[in-house]
Enzyme design. Structure first.
Site, PDB file in Angstrom:
ATOM      1  N   ARG A 266       0.831  -1.210   0.000  1.00 29.30           N
ATOM      2  CA  ARG A 266       0.000   0.000   0.000  1.00 29.30           C
ATOM      3  C   ARG A 266       0.864   1.258   0.000  1.00 29.30           C
ATOM      4  O   ARG A 266       0.582   2.209  -0.727  1.00 29.30           O
ATOM      5  CB  ARG A 266      -0.950  -0.007   1.205  1.00 29.30           C
ATOM      6  CG  ARG A 266      -2.066  -1.015   1.085  1.00 29.30           C
ATOM      7  CD  ARG A 266      -3.164  -0.772   2.109  1.00 29.30           C
ATOM      8  NE  ARG A 266      -2.698  -0.822   3.481  1.00 29.30           N
ATOM      9  CZ  ARG A 266      -2.644  -1.915   4.231  1.00 29.30           C
ATOM     10  NH1 ARG A 266      -3.013  -3.080   3.726  1.00 29.30           N
ATOM     11  NH2 ARG A 266      -2.230  -1.850   5.481  1.00 29.30           N
ATOM     12  N   GLN A 267       1.913   1.260   0.808  1.00 32.53           N
ATOM     13  CA  GLN A 267       2.810   2.418   0.856  1.00 32.53           C
ATOM     14  C   GLN A 267       3.488   2.636  -0.495  1.00 32.53           C
ATOM     15  O   GLN A 267       3.564   3.766  -0.991  1.00 32.53           O
ATOM     16  CB  GLN A 267       3.869   2.220   1.940  1.00 32.53           C
ATOM     17  CG  GLN A 267       3.301   2.248   3.336  1.00 32.53           C
ATOM     18  CD  GLN A 267       4.294   1.762   4.380  1.00 32.53           C
ATOM     19  OE1 GLN A 267       5.263   1.073   4.071  1.00 32.53           O
ATOM     20  NE2 GLN A 267       4.035   2.115   5.632  1.00 32.53           N
TER      21      GLN A 267
ATOM     22  N   GLU B 192       7.917  -6.280  -4.868  1.00 35.19           N
ATOM     23  CA  GLU B 192       7.219  -6.367  -3.584  1.00 35.19           C
ATOM     24  C   GLU B 192       6.197  -7.503  -3.599  1.00 35.19           C
ATOM     25  O   GLU B 192       6.055  -8.236  -2.610  1.00 35.19           O
ATOM     26  CB  GLU B 192       6.531  -5.044  -3.249  1.00 35.19           C
ATOM     27  CG  GLU B 192       5.844  -5.030  -1.892  1.00 35.19           C
ATOM     28  CD  GLU B 192       6.807  -5.233  -0.735  1.00 35.19           C
ATOM     29  OE1 GLU B 192       6.551  -6.117   0.105  1.00 35.19           O
ATOM     30  OE2 GLU B 192       7.819  -4.513  -0.668  1.00 35.19           O
TER      31      GLU B 192
ATOM     32  N   SER C 137      13.418  -9.350   0.876  1.00 39.45           N
ATOM     33  CA  SER C 137      13.526  -7.971   1.352  1.00 39.45           C
ATOM     34  C   SER C 137      14.692  -7.248   0.689  1.00 39.45           C
ATOM     35  O   SER C 137      14.578  -6.075   0.308  1.00 39.45           O
ATOM     36  CB  SER C 137      13.693  -7.974   2.873  1.00 39.45           C
ATOM     37  OG  SER C 137      13.777  -6.663   3.359  1.00 39.45           O
TER      38      SER C 137
ATOM     39  N   VAL D 267      19.316  10.455 -11.704  1.00 44.74           N
ATOM     40  CA  VAL D 267      20.025  10.643 -12.974  1.00 44.74           C
ATOM     41  C   VAL D 267      19.186  11.453 -13.964  1.00 44.74           C
ATOM     42  O   VAL D 267      19.695  12.321 -14.669  1.00 44.74           O
ATOM     43  CB  VAL D 267      20.425   9.272 -13.583  1.00 44.74           C
ATOM     44  CG1 VAL D 267      20.856   9.397 -15.033  1.00 44.74           C
ATOM     45  CG2 VAL D 267      21.531   8.640 -12.747  1.00 44.74           C
TER      46      VAL D 267
ATOM     47  N   LEU E 296      16.552  13.513 -13.195  1.00 43.48           N
ATOM     48  CA  LEU E 296      16.187  14.840 -12.687  1.00 43.48           C
ATOM     49  C   LEU E 296      17.381  15.759 -12.442  1.00 43.48           C
ATOM     50  O   LEU E 296      17.219  16.981 -12.421  1.00 43.48           O
ATOM     51  CB  LEU E 296      15.370  14.713 -11.401  1.00 43.48           C
ATOM     52  CG  LEU E 296      14.018  14.024 -11.548  1.00 43.48           C
ATOM     53  CD1 LEU E 296      13.304  14.024 -10.211  1.00 43.48           C
ATOM     54  CD2 LEU E 296      13.167  14.688 -12.609  1.00 43.48           C
TER      55      LEU E 296
END
Length: 133
Positions: free
Chosen positions: A42-43, A79, A108, A124, A126
């Site tokens: 969700r995050q 994930e 993980s 890279v 931005l």
């Protein structure tokens, strides 16, 4: 003697369009389950939504927008695989075991590497926009 017929799961018996529709249904069930039970998913989905909006608004080439969005979609993919590994390990046994810990830690670590790749990709792309080229 080698068995000429490999064992096949009963769940692999569908073919054609029925298999495609079933696979789509299983995928949707996976998304629903991840949404309900995985806080990290969700995050990260929240980050993907924000990153997608930001990427679409940035003055960069279309392929760079795709890359900026794609690396965060990759985070979600990894994930989900990590969550699958954790579910299988927990299904086999909830008792503490070094091999179970390794499996979960490897998943993980894969997520961490993917997040690092996403951050590096954004940096890279931005950097020239904000560092004055």
């Amino acid at each position: 003697m080698i068995d000429p017929e490999p064992a096949v799961s009963e769940f692999k018996s569908k073919s054609g369009l029925k298999r495609i529709f079933s696979a789509f249904g299983y995928s949707m069930a996976g998304f629903k389950s991840a949404w309900r039970s995985e806080h990290a998913f969700r995050q990260e989905l929240f980050v993907v939504v924000i990153a997608t909006i930001a990427a679409l608004l940035l003055p960069v080439a279309a392929w760079e927008k795709l890359l900026l969005i794609g690396v965060f979609v990759l985070v979600l993919i990894v994930e989900l695989i990590n969550s699958a590994i954790e579910a299988v390990v927990d299904r086999v046994s909830l008792e503490r075991n070094p091999l179970s810990k390794n499996a979960k830690d490897f998943g993980s670590a894969a997520v961490l590497l993917t997040l690092t790749l996403a951050a590096a990709t954004w940096l890279v792309i931005l950097w020239p926009l904000f560092a004055g080229k």
